[in-house]
Design an enzyme around this catalytic site. Structure first.
Site, PDB file in Angstrom:
ATOM      1  N   GLU A  89       0.804  -1.236   0.000  1.00 31.39           N
ATOM      2  CA  GLU A  89       0.000   0.000   0.000  1.00 31.39           C
ATOM      3  C   GLU A  89       0.831   1.278   0.000  1.00 31.39           C
ATOM      4  OE1 GLU A  89      -2.742  -0.368   3.267  1.00 31.39           O
ATOM      5  OE2 GLU A  89      -3.722  -2.116   2.409  1.00 31.39           O
ATOM      6  N   ASP A  98     -12.218 -10.336  -0.741  1.00 28.94           N
ATOM      7  CA  ASP A  98     -13.490 -10.546  -0.049  1.00 28.94           C
ATOM      8  C   ASP A  98     -14.501  -9.621  -0.721  1.00 28.94           C
ATOM      9  OD1 ASP A  98     -12.610  -8.128   1.146  1.00 28.94           O
ATOM     10  OD2 ASP A  98     -12.269  -9.045   3.095  1.00 28.94           O
ATOM     11  N   GLU A 122      -6.096 -10.756  -1.470  1.00 33.46           N
ATOM     12  CA  GLU A 122      -6.909 -10.607  -0.246  1.00 33.46           C
ATOM     13  C   GLU A 122      -8.389 -10.497  -0.566  1.00 33.46           C
ATOM     14  OE1 GLU A 122      -5.511  -7.360   2.192  1.00 33.46           O
ATOM     15  OE2 GLU A 122      -3.412  -7.815   1.801  1.00 33.46           O
ATOM     16  N   ASN A 170       1.757  -4.852  -3.317  1.00 35.91           N
ATOM     17  CA  ASN A 170       0.410  -5.300  -2.966  1.00 35.91           C
ATOM     18  C   ASN A 170      -0.417  -4.081  -2.569  1.00 35.91           C
ATOM     19  OD1 ASN A 170      -1.462  -7.475  -2.280  1.00 35.91           O
ATOM     20  ND2 ASN A 170      -1.148  -6.900  -0.138  1.00 35.91           N
ATOM     21  N   HIS A 227     -10.443  -6.082  -2.242  1.00 39.35           N
ATOM     22  CA  HIS A 227     -11.502  -5.950  -1.230  1.00 39.35           C
ATOM     23  C   HIS A 227     -12.673  -5.229  -1.908  1.00 39.35           C
ATOM     24  CE1 HIS A 227      -9.017  -7.414   1.996  1.00 39.35           C
ATOM     25  NE2 HIS A 227      -8.059  -6.574   1.658  1.00 39.35           N
TER      26      HIS A 227
HETATM   27  C1  XIL Z   1      -6.203  -6.481   8.188  1.00 42.36           C
HETATM   28  C2  XIL Z   1      -6.459  -7.696   9.065  1.00 42.36           C
HETATM   29  O1  XIL Z   1      -7.345  -8.564   8.397  1.00 42.36           O
HETATM   30  C3  XIL Z   1      -7.055  -7.278  10.376  1.00 42.36           C
HETATM   31  O2  XIL Z   1      -7.110  -8.373  11.287  1.00 42.36           O
HETATM   32  C4  XIL Z   1      -6.207  -6.175  10.994  1.00 42.36           C
HETATM   33  O3  XIL Z   1      -6.862  -5.710  12.144  1.00 42.36           O
HETATM   34  C5  XIL Z   1      -5.999  -5.034  10.029  1.00 42.36           C
HETATM   35  O4  XIL Z   1      -5.423  -5.527   8.847  1.00 42.36           O
HETATM   36  N1  XIL Z   1      -4.923  -4.696   3.593  1.00 42.36           N
HETATM   37  C6  XIL Z   1      -3.890  -5.451   4.059  1.00 42.36           C
HETATM   38  C7  XIL Z   1      -4.100  -6.359   5.206  1.00 42.36           C
HETATM   39  O5  XIL Z   1      -2.817  -5.477   3.445  1.00 42.36           O
HETATM   40  O6  XIL Z   1      -2.960  -6.506   5.983  1.00 42.36           O
HETATM   41  C8  XIL Z   1      -5.254  -5.890   6.069  1.00 42.36           C
HETATM   42  O7  XIL Z   1      -5.500  -6.903   7.037  1.00 42.36           O
HETATM   43  C9  XIL Z   1      -6.479  -5.649   5.226  1.00 42.36           C
HETATM   44  C10 XIL Z   1      -6.211  -4.575   4.203  1.00 42.36           C
END
Ligand code: XIL
Length: 477
Positions: A256, A368, A366, A301, A337
């Protein structure tokens, strides 16, 4: 002598009892510093979102983690005295050339193979597509009433092994967990995930070597000169990557680094490394990681890079320049996401393809798909069907892009998902109901994989897929 050699020598010395290390207990997790926009950043995690913060507190930065003190992994981790990879029980270590690619956490005899059930997702995953999930624990989980799922819930672990061929430490490899005090590493939780992966034939996506979030207070609030920070970062990257060399196939090296503003500007204030050391530090992070594990694929990422847009353009430009300079960047990860409140970007595949054309690996890291939920934490039937379709479209895109070989879902049960904590009012983002019953989202991934590998007939006729055929038809997907 390479640091890996150093590490192996040290491991050998440990095994033969020549060196003693102070295995003192690690202090409880300190509070973690938040950057100002931590709370707001993921509110914006879908194009079109106004970015209204509204989140009571920052995800993952819960401060005192309530984890038991870790035996075994504390102590001075500086190089060259760095213990690095341990001499795993029964492993000799110290052989400089032999098992270069062998993970130090493998069981005796090497990574164990796993016989997956035909109706599982992992049965249809191969080297072309690993299907992953997270080892839930740490992060927002420490604020919940349940104990950390990964270390504390055998059913949960069994489920992960049954369904997935890849795993990611959701939080345990982040700086606040693995490097809780200056000069002190705590690998206990992270090691357990690596051992589990080795024992169940799973790949690992390492997450993350540098980020602006979930950093320990000693780092964010410390009074270090740029030279000191550079040394701290180098030591961290080398220590962590060398420890897991041969165990972790893909690393999120820089997470990020661009903002969501119109020009996708670099996070030159909130990212301590870029702020204090300049954007050039990114080259070094990739180089250090590559030196410690030349086999590992090194990734950028980010979220909101789910199509052709300013942010993915920024990565594209940066990576091109770095490749021209010979920086070992190997991959681009789209977190993905998604929310049913916003549209799906039709250029999803095209975006992965352009990175693929640069010679990079790509990955869905990641995924969802969340939506507004009712009092039972359930999306409307319509949104559920839409969410399933999005999961399928993203998987299909990854299957069609040649070097997109990894598809990781960020959570398996909604009860453990970060979504309800981070996006109040939204949820239902994962693959399973609370009792591990399959949702349409699970079944559509199964169908997409089976149809891709074996054709539509196999999916339509094989008795193994009957359950999911029923779930999808009931959900009108
Ligand atoms: C999130 C985790 O899922 C949570 O448990 C934590 O509290 C915060 O981070 N982008 C990312 C991940 O790269 O590391 C994040 O994960 C979600 C967004």
């Amino acid at each position: 002598m390479s640091s890996r050699t150093t590490t192996r020598r040290f491991a050998a010395a440990l095994c033969t009892g020549l060196l003693t290390v102070s295995w003192g207990a690690v202090a409880a997790q300190p509070a973690v510093a938040h950057s100002d926009d931590d709370a707001a950043q993921w509110q914006n995690a879908t194009p079109g979102n106004s970015g209204d913060a509204g989140r009571p507190d920052s995800p993952g930065n819960s401060g005192d983690a309530g984890r038991p003190d870790s035996p075994g992994n504390s102590g001075n981790a500086g190089r060259p005295e760095n213990p690095g990879k341990p001499g795993a029980p029964g492993r000799p270590g110290g052989d400089d050339d032999a098992d270069q690619d062998q993970c130090a956490f493998a069981p005796e005899g090497g990574r164990t193979s796993y016989e997956a059930d035909r109706d599982s997702l992992r049965a249809h995953s191969d080297d072309d597509i690993r299907i992953g999930n997270v080892a839930a624990g740490g992060g927002h989980h420490t604020d919940e009433e349940y104990p950390d799922p990964f270390p504390d819930d055998a059913d949960y672990r069994e489920h992960l092994a049954e369904e997935f061929s890849s795993i990611t430490h959701e939080n345990y490899l982040k700086w606040e967990f693995v490097h809780p005090e200056e000069g002190v590493y705590d690998f206990e939780a992270a090691d357990a995930v690596v051992e589990f992966a080795q024992a169940h034939d799973m790949d690992i996506r390492g997450h993350a070597l540098s980020w602006h979030s979930q950093n320990p207070e000693w780092l964010e609030e410390g009074d270090h000169s740029p030279e000191e920070l550079r040394a701290i970062l180098e030591e961290h990257v080398r220590t962590v990557v060398s420890r897991y060399a041969g165990c972790i196939q893909q690393w999120d090296v820089a997470n990020e680094i661009f903002r969501d503003d119109a020009d996708a500007t670099i996070r030159g204030e909130e990212n301590i490394w870029i702020r204090e050391l300049g954007v050039e530090i990114l080259d070094d992070i990739f180089r250090w990681a590559h030196e410690e594990d030349p086999e590992a694929l090194l990734f950028y990422n980010d979220y909101n890079v789910d199509g052709l847009n300013a942010k993915s353009d920024a990565y594209y430009g940066l990576v091109q320049e770095q490749l021209d300079r010979g920086v070992p960047v190997h991959g681009f990860g789209a977190q993905t996401h998604l929310s049913m409140q916003y549209g799906f970007d039709e250029t999803y595949r095209e975006n992965l393809e352009r990175f693929d054309a640069l010679g990079l690996h790509t990955a869905v890291t990641e995924i969802d798909v969340r939506g507004e939920v009712d009092e039972h934490d359930r999306m409307s039937d319509e949104d559920r069907a839409g969410a399933a379709e999005r999961y399928a479209r993203v998987l299909q895109a990854c299957l069609e892009v040649e070097n997109c070989n990894s598809f990781t879902i960020w959570g398996t049960l909604d009860a453990h998902s970060w979504v309800p904590n981070t996006f109040p009012g939204e949820g239902d983002a994962t693959l399973h109901e609370g009792d591990y019953e399959r949702k349409p989202t699970y079944c559509i991934l199964q169908r997409t994989l089976v149809e891709h590998q074996e054709g539509t007939e196999a999916w339509a006729e094989d008795a193994a897929f009957e359950e999911c055929r029923g779930i999808l038809s009931e959900a009108s997907v």
